[in-house]
Design an enzyme around this catalytic site. Structure first.
Site, short mmCIF file in Angstrom:
data_model
loop_
_atom_site.label_atom_id
_atom_site.label_comp_id
_atom_site.label_asym_id
_atom_site.label_seq_id
_atom_site.Cartn_x
_atom_site.Cartn_y
_atom_site.Cartn_z
N ARG A 623 0.85 -1.19 0.00
CA ARG A 623 0.00 0.00 0.00
C ARG A 623 0.89 1.25 0.00
NH1 ARG A 623 -3.88 -0.46 4.37
NH2 ARG A 623 -5.74 -0.37 3.07
N LYS A 695 4.94 -1.89 2.48
CA LYS A 695 6.22 -2.60 2.44
C LYS A 695 7.33 -1.58 2.75
CE LYS A 695 4.83 -6.10 -0.96
NZ LYS A 695 5.27 -6.84 -2.16
N GLU A 699 14.78 1.71 -0.70
CA GLU A 699 15.97 1.09 -1.32
C GLU A 699 15.67 0.59 -2.72
OE1 GLU A 699 18.46 0.98 1.17
OE2 GLU A 699 17.24 0.94 2.97
MO1 MOS Z 1 19.25 2.64 4.10
S1 MOS Z 1 21.08 2.29 3.20
O1 MOS Z 1 19.09 1.33 5.18
O2 MOS Z 1 19.53 4.15 4.91
#
Ligand code: MOS
Length: 732
Positions: A623, A695, A699
């Site tokens: 979401r 989620k 990253e």
């Molecule tokens: Mo991220 S590299 O876990 O701030």
């Protein structure tokens, strides 16, 4: 915005940043913005050799320099304990002896009345070294190797048997350079002592962890330390540890008995707060002629520090992305005389998925198969290592919708077959994965007679929009307009929160905020339910909804009652409730974040210049709480991916380890002219791992961008460049 307490409709609308006005007007205070009348300034002196011992450290000229209060070295610094880190153990404490283990190691701190005086005096500190030959090359046979330091090496099946059975094998080695996190905000620590109580304003992704580290370093209780970080000017992972300069700011404040501010210079940022380690990755992928993967063998080597610990897994994504029976993934660290590397956006996955997804592109070309088709043919319907179902996975929709939006069908497979005028055009794609972590988190919510909910947690917002989405979660859960919610973070005295890292904070903190607000609503309903005069008399929390500051019975007419009316009738100033969250453990399912990235490049055949002209990111992040800040995350990560593919490389002198390009003029990051409009598509469903269904996308935003670009460069030029960044000279 009508909700029930049980099914708060946590919404995806593109809400503007609630902290935006404070940031653009300068009202937001960053760690270096805190001043005090008697503030002193600290400047670091760093080693100019990479290995050996300090033979002589002459400080008298610096000490006699105008305005200087003290010069701190290993001779007069207090003995400090090694601290627990944000994750794993912390760095060794600074200034404890005369040993040098890397170029740029802190060897002295000059404290003076003004920054200029401290900087001038720092240049007068004279160091002579008994230099040793440094270990600077991962191939150096004298260097200690550490196998599987992250504990995430993985294997299944029988790699040798798989290689024997494979009909086509791709065997290639990929390299990635040192890259430096380089947040815009220089890391700063402003520290002061009040008796035995230490307060530090710090550039960190987790005040609780800095508090623990400082308490351990000084041997004082955690309750004697307060760490504040309401605003941080970016970090990308560099703020996940308590680095030595933070401890030194507190040491300096104690020694001069005044508040001390220590701001790293841009050059010092390259050696003091980590960086993405360089990698050499060897991949062997075997498949059948029909495209089914038979075997993947992926080994990565990267350096780590001589006396510090950092380990990431380069092959975690390799083990989970595809249904492949035989697999081995290994990361080897080599201890060198280098500053300690650290997490940098998409740690492990950014370089690891680059190598894997380029190798798959090579395989697709060998097989004469469309790159998307190759991925679909090996789609992992269940977690290929554990066999468990995914908690949620919409990667197929990422491929389909991403390809559709990008116009992938227009791609003609042959390299150099597409042109725009005299420029070569290439289309490339890659899959992205990130294994996010959700760790326990707490929050507290209160609502007073002014009708404003105050929600707090000791988390941070280093840029992704945490202030905003938490305000949304609280407003939705309580049925309040956004401007009736104040969300505060960045103070270690608030309810404990994890680091803002590993793409897990929105899930952890959002769930805690949601729970705290549910508990708060319940407290109001209970109070009203027992009150014969209330329209909510006799109701339970599951029988009410909330809207516009009112609690409303679901099955009865009437406007219900406001929070403030309930407080007033009971003569209460406010009600407060706590909430906690943790990832669900009762689901036999694997969490994962997925995306598909599509890139178009145009390459000048005469000059070797590569331009990314289009980028589509289709992301399954569960979401999405705020489509605007979420898209902003993906855009920022994509810019980082463009930098990784084409620009970013920290270069050091191979003989001395001195970093040669430690400025933003020489270390090239992607700027506006390098970044096209980025098309972001969110697909997928709320994830069942937490009550708010999120989620985490921080990253996965960068993962897969560099290989999509590298694969597009191959398609444009027919040249397979296996080392990043792809610079013009490699294409000539
Ligand atoms: Mo991220 S590299 O876990 O701030």
């Amino acid at each position: 915005m009508t909700t029930t307490a049980e099914t708060a409709e946590l919404i995806g609308a593109g809400v503007d940043r609630v902290d935006g006005p404070a940031k653009v007007t300068g009202a937001a205070r960053y760690p270096a913005d805190f001043g005090f009348v008697n503030l002193a300034h600290a400047v670091l002196v760093q080693s100019t050799v990479a290995a050996g011992r300090i033979r002589r450290l002459a400080t008298s000229r610096a000490e006699a320099s105008p305005g200087v209060l003290t010069v701190i070295t290993h001779r007069n610094a207090p003995r400090l304990a090694r601290a627990p880190g944000g994750l794993g153990i912390g760095p060794p404490p600074p200034l404890q002896d005369d040993r040098i283990v890397h170029h740029g190691q802190h060897i002295a701190v000059v404290v003076a009345e003004t920054l200029e005086q401290a900087a001038a005096a720092a240049r007068l500190v004279e160091a002579d070294y008994q230099a040793a030959e440094p270990l600077l090359d991962v191939g150096d046979p004298r260097a200690e190797r550490v196998d599987n330091a992250s504990g995430r090496d993985v294997s299944r099946g029988d790699v040798a048997a798989g290689m024997a059975a494979a009909e086509v094998i791709v065997d290639a080695t990929y390299t990635t350079p040192v890259q430096t996190n380089n947040p815009l905000g220089l890391f700063a620590s402003t520290a002061y002592w009040d008796g035995d109580l230490l307060t530090v304003h710090d550039s960190t992704q987790g005040p609780m962890f800095v508090r623990a580290a400082l308490a351990a370093a000084f041997g004082i209780p955690e309750t004697a330390v307060r760490v504040l970080a309401p605003f941080v000017g970016g970090a990308f992972g560099a703020g996940l540890r308590t680095w030595p300069h933070v401890v030194l700011a507190a040491v300096a404040a104690r020694m001069v008995d005044r508040p001390v501010k220590l701001v790293l210079s841009r050059a010092q940022m390259f050696t003091s707060v980590g960086y993405r380690p360089p990698t050499v990755q060897h991949l062997r992928i075997g498949a059948r002629r029909t495209g089914e993967l038979v075997v993947i063998d992926h080994e990565g080597i990267e350096p780590t520090a001589l006396q510090d610990e950092y380990a990431e897994s380069l092959t975690r994504a390799t083990s989970v992305l595809y249904d492949c029976p035989h697999l081995s993934g290994r990361t080897r660290q080599v201890r060198l005389n280098v500053a300690c590397p650290t997490w940098m956006r998409g740690p492990g996955e950014s370089p690891g998925v680059y190598a894997l997804e380029c190798a798959l592109d090579e395989l697709a070309w060998e097989l004469g198969m469309d790159p998307v088709e190759l991925r679909l043919r090996n789609y992992a319907e269940v977690h290929p290592q554990t066999g468990l179902p995914w908690a949620s996975k919409a990667l197929r929709a990422c491929y389909e919708q991403g390809a559709e939006r990008f116009g992938w069908a227009e791609r003609t497979p042959e390299p150099r077959s597409m042109r725009h005028g005299r420029l070569l055009v290439g289309y490339g794609m890659a899959t992205a994965y990130y294994g996010y972590v959700q760790v326990p988190c707490q929050a507290r919510a209160s609502l007073g007679q002014d009708g404003v909910a105050l929600v707090r947690s000791a988390a941070t917002d280093v840029g992704p929009g945490t202030y905003t989405v938490m305000t949304q979660v609280a407003a939705d859960t309580l049925g309040l307009p956004l401007d009736r919610v104040r969300f505060e973070l960045g103070d270690s005295t608030m309810p404990p929160a994890p680091l803002q890292g590993g793409s897990g904070l929105t899930a952890a903190l959002g769930s805690a905020v949601h729970e705290a607000c549910r508990q708060l609503l319940q407290a109001f309903v209970q109070l009203a339910a027992g009150d014969a005069e209330s329209p909510l008399h006799g109701y339970l929390v599951q029988d009410v909804t909330t809207a516009d500051g009112h609690i409303i019975p679901v099955h009865a007419a009437g406007p219900g009652e406001t929070y403030t009316a309930i407080l007033a009738r009971h003569g209460l100033a406010e009600l407060t409730a706590d909430g906690a969250s943790a990832r669900r453990r009762d689901l036999d399912a694997e969490p994962g974040i997925f995306a598909a990235k599509f890139a178009e490049v145009q390459v000048d055949p005469d000059l070797g210049l590569v331009r990314v002209t289009r980028l589509v990111a289709a992301v399954d992040g569960g979401r999405i709480l705020n489509e605007k800040t979420a898209a902003s995350q993906i855009i920022g990560g994509s810019a980082g991916g463009i930098g990784m593919a084409l620009l970013e490389e920290t270069m050091s002198d191979p003989g001395t380890g001195r970093i040669a390009n430690a400025t933003l003029g020489d270390y090239l990051v992607a700027v506006n002219a390098d970044v096209p409009d980025i098309d972001v598509i969110f697909v997928g469903e709320p994830d069942p791992m937490n009550p708010i269904g999120v989620k985490g996308i921080g990253e996965v935003a960068i993962v897969g961008v560099a290989p999509a670009i590298a694969n597009a460069v191959f398609h444009a030029t027919g040249r397979r460049i296996r080392s990043l960044p792809i610079a013009p000279e490699q294409l000539l």
